[in-house]
Scaffold this motif. Structure first.
Motif, PDB file in Angstrom:
ATOM      1  N   ARG A 137      16.269 -99.954  12.308  1.00 23.95           N
ATOM      2  CA  ARG A 137      15.837 -98.534  13.046  1.00 23.95           C
ATOM      3  C   ARG A 137      16.233 -96.888  12.616  1.00 23.95           C
ATOM      4  N   GLY A 170       6.161-105.923  29.853  1.00 25.09           N
ATOM      5  CA  GLY A 170       6.803-106.012  29.368  1.00 25.09           C
ATOM      6  C   GLY A 170       7.422-107.045  28.946  1.00 25.09           C
ATOM      7  N   ASN A 173      12.213 -98.588  17.895  1.00 27.36           N
ATOM      8  CA  ASN A 173      12.972 -98.411  18.942  1.00 27.36           C
ATOM      9  C   ASN A 173      12.830-100.491  18.858  1.00 27.36           C
ATOM     10  N   THR A 228      10.782-113.361  21.561  1.00 27.73           N
ATOM     11  CA  THR A 228      10.398-111.930  23.015  1.00 27.73           C
ATOM     12  C   THR A 228       9.455-112.559  23.654  1.00 27.73           C
ATOM     13  N   GLU A 251       5.261-104.454  21.888  1.00 28.81           N
ATOM     14  CA  GLU A 251       4.686-103.896  23.732  1.00 28.81           C
ATOM     15  C   GLU A 251       3.546-102.776  24.305  1.00 28.81           C
ATOM     16  N   GLN A 252       4.225-101.915  23.389  1.00 30.21           N
ATOM     17  CA  GLN A 252       3.129-100.448  23.405  1.00 30.21           C
ATOM     18  C   GLN A 252       1.905-100.582  23.007  1.00 30.21           C
ATOM     19  N   ALA A 256       9.481-103.936  21.130  1.00 34.93           N
ATOM     20  CA  ALA A 256       9.360-102.271  21.833  1.00 34.93           C
ATOM     21  C   ALA A 256       8.019-101.765  21.302  1.00 34.93           C
TER      22      ALA A 256
END
Length: 374
Positions: free
Chosen positions: A121, A143, A128, A280, A135-136, A132
Motif C-alpha cells: 500500500r 463488502g 487500501n 476474500t 469491493e469498489q 477494498a
C-alpha cells in the motif's frame, strides 16, 4: 479452469513465488494459468533465479493455451524498471495496472478465479488492499471478509488494516453480526462445511475481566453472538485470544472470528508459516492470495517459497467448484404452495403459525352441521 494470477509488486517476490509455484509442468494439467504482468519482467526474474519455464506471451486472455504458462502482457513495449527490494512508485503502478486489467477481463468472463501476488500500500496512492479494491470495482456494497486458512485452521477478521487506536470504536454489534454471517456462509457454501462452528474472540485481555479491562465484551460482543445464535449460526464465545490459541482450542471449531488484524494473523502465521492462504469471501469473484506480504527484504535472494501461492491456486479452484456444486441444486426452485405464501389479491390465507381473530378461531372449530340439523 482458467486461473488469473496478478504479478504484484515487481520489486518484491511476486514473480519468484509465481515461477516456483508453476515450475513443475505437471501442475499445468490441472488448470490454465494466465499471469497478468510483463513478459520482460518475468524473463528478468526467471534468469535471476535460474528457473527455466517457457512462457506463452499473449495480448488477450482469450489467447491462453492449455498446458502452458501464459503471460498476458499488460504493458505492451513499455519498459518497467526493476529495483529489487525497493518499494517504488513505478513498481506499485505496475502492480495496480495488472490488477485493473485482470478485473476488466473478469467482467468479460475471460477467466474463472483470481489469485493475487502481494503488493504494498505504501507505494500506491489510494490503494487500501486487494479486498477494498475489489469491493469498489465490483460494486459490492455489503463488502467481503478476509479469511486466513490452511488445512488446520481458518481465521476471519472483523476489522482489517486499522491502526490500533481506531479498533475499539470500529467494533460494533452490527459489524460482528455482518462478518459472522459472511463467515458462516463462506464456511458452508465455499468450503462445504455442513454445520460450521465459529469461535468468537474477545477484544480485551482476559475477556475484559467483568469490565475491569473494558466493557466491549459485555455490551457488544456477547449480544452479537446471541443474535447470530438466534439466526441459527453456531457462534460461541467470547474467548480470550491468548489462552484460546495457547491451548489449541481452535481444533474444536471450524472457524475463528478475530476482532482485528494482529489478533488473528499473528497466531495464524505462527501456525501456518508456509502453506497459509488468504481468501476474500463474500464477493462474486473467487479471490485468493498467499498469506505472506511483498517481502522486499527477500527479493532477488532466491529464498522465497512458492508453496503458499500454490495452495492459493488450489483453494481458489476448490472454492469455485464448491460454489457451483452448492448453487446448482438451488437453481429453478419449485414454486411455493399456496399455504406457504400470500395470494396476490387482498384475501389472505393465514399460515398456521399466524394468530387468528376470535371469529376465525370460531369458524375453524365449528363442527359441520348434520342433515337433520340443516
Amino acid at each position: 479452469m482458467r486461473v488469473a494470477i496478478t504479478h504484484g509488486d515487481t520489486n518484491g517476490i511476486g514473480y519468484e513465488v509465481i515461477l516456483k509455484a508453476l515450475e513443475d509442468s505437471t501442475i499445468l494439467e490441472l488448470f490454465t494459468p494466465i499471469v497478468y504482468g510483463s513478459h520482460k519482467v518475468a524473463t528478468y526474474h526467471a534468469k535471476a533465479l535460474g528457473i527455466d519455464v517457457p512462457f506463452n506471451v499473449i495480448a488477450n486472455a482469450s489467447e491462453a493455451k492449455e498446458n502452458r504458462l501464459n503471460i498476458l502482457n499488460c504493458f505492451g513495449e513499455e519498459e518497467i524498471k526493476v529495483e529489487l527490494g525497493e518499494a517504488t512508485a513505478e513498481s506499485g503502478k505496475a502492480a495496480l495496472t495488472a490488477l485493473g486489467r485482470a478485473i476488466d477481463d473478469y467482467e468479460k468472463g475471460l477467466f474463472d478465479v483470481l489469485v493475487t501476488a502481494p503488493m504494498s500500500r505504501s507505494n500506491v496512492d489510494g490503494f487500501n488492499g486487494h479486498a477494498a479494491f475489489l469491493e469498489q470495482r465490483l460494486k459490492c456494497q455489503a463488502g467481503g471478509i478476509s479469511i486466513l486458512m490452511n488445512d488446520d485452521i481458518r481465521v476471519a477478521l472483523v476489522t482489517n488494516n486499522l491502526a490500533i487506536k481506531d479498533i475499539s470504536e470500529s467494533i460494533t454489534k452490527q459489524k460482528i453480526v455482518e462478518k459472522g454471517r459472511l463467515f458462516h456462509q463462506a464456511l458452508h457454501r465455499d468450503l462445504r462445511i455442513s454445520s460450521p462452528r465459529i469461535a468468537v474472540l474477545s477484544l480485551n485481555p482476559r475477556c475484559g475481566e467483568e469490565g475491569a479491562l473494558g466493557d466491549e465484551e459485555h455490551e457488544i460482543i456477547v449480544p452479537a453472538i446471541e443474535q447470530l445464535a438466534g439466526e441459527g449460526i453456531q457462534a460461541f464465545g467470547p474467548y480470550a485470544a491468548d489462552s484460546f490459541f495457547g491451548h489449541a482450542d481452535y481444533y474444536h471449531f471450524d472457524g475463528v472470528l478475530a476482532m482485528y488484524h494482529d489478533q488473528g494473523t499473528t497466531p495464524f502465521k505462527t501456525l501456518a508459516p508456509e502453506d497459509g492462504v488468504r481468501f476474500t469471501a463474500g464477493l462474486p469473484i473467487v479471490r485468493t492470495a498467499p498469506a505472506h506480504g511483498v517481502m522486499l527484504n527477500m527479493a532477488g535472494r532466491n529464498q522465497a517459497s512458492g508453496d503458499s501461492l500454490r495452495h492459493a491456486i488450489y483453494t481458489a479452484i476448490d472454492v469455485a467448484r464448491n460454489r457451483t456444486h452448492y448453487d446448482e441444486p438451488l437453481q429453478n426452485p419449485l414454486p411455493k404452495l399456496y399455504h406457504e405464501k400470500r395470494e396476490d389479491g387482498e384475501k389472505v390465507r393465514f399460515r398456521s403459525s399466524e394468530p387468528k381473530s376470535p371469529k376465525q378461531e370460531a369458524e375453524a372449530t365449528q363442527q359441520p352441521k348434520t342433515d337433520e340439523q340443516a
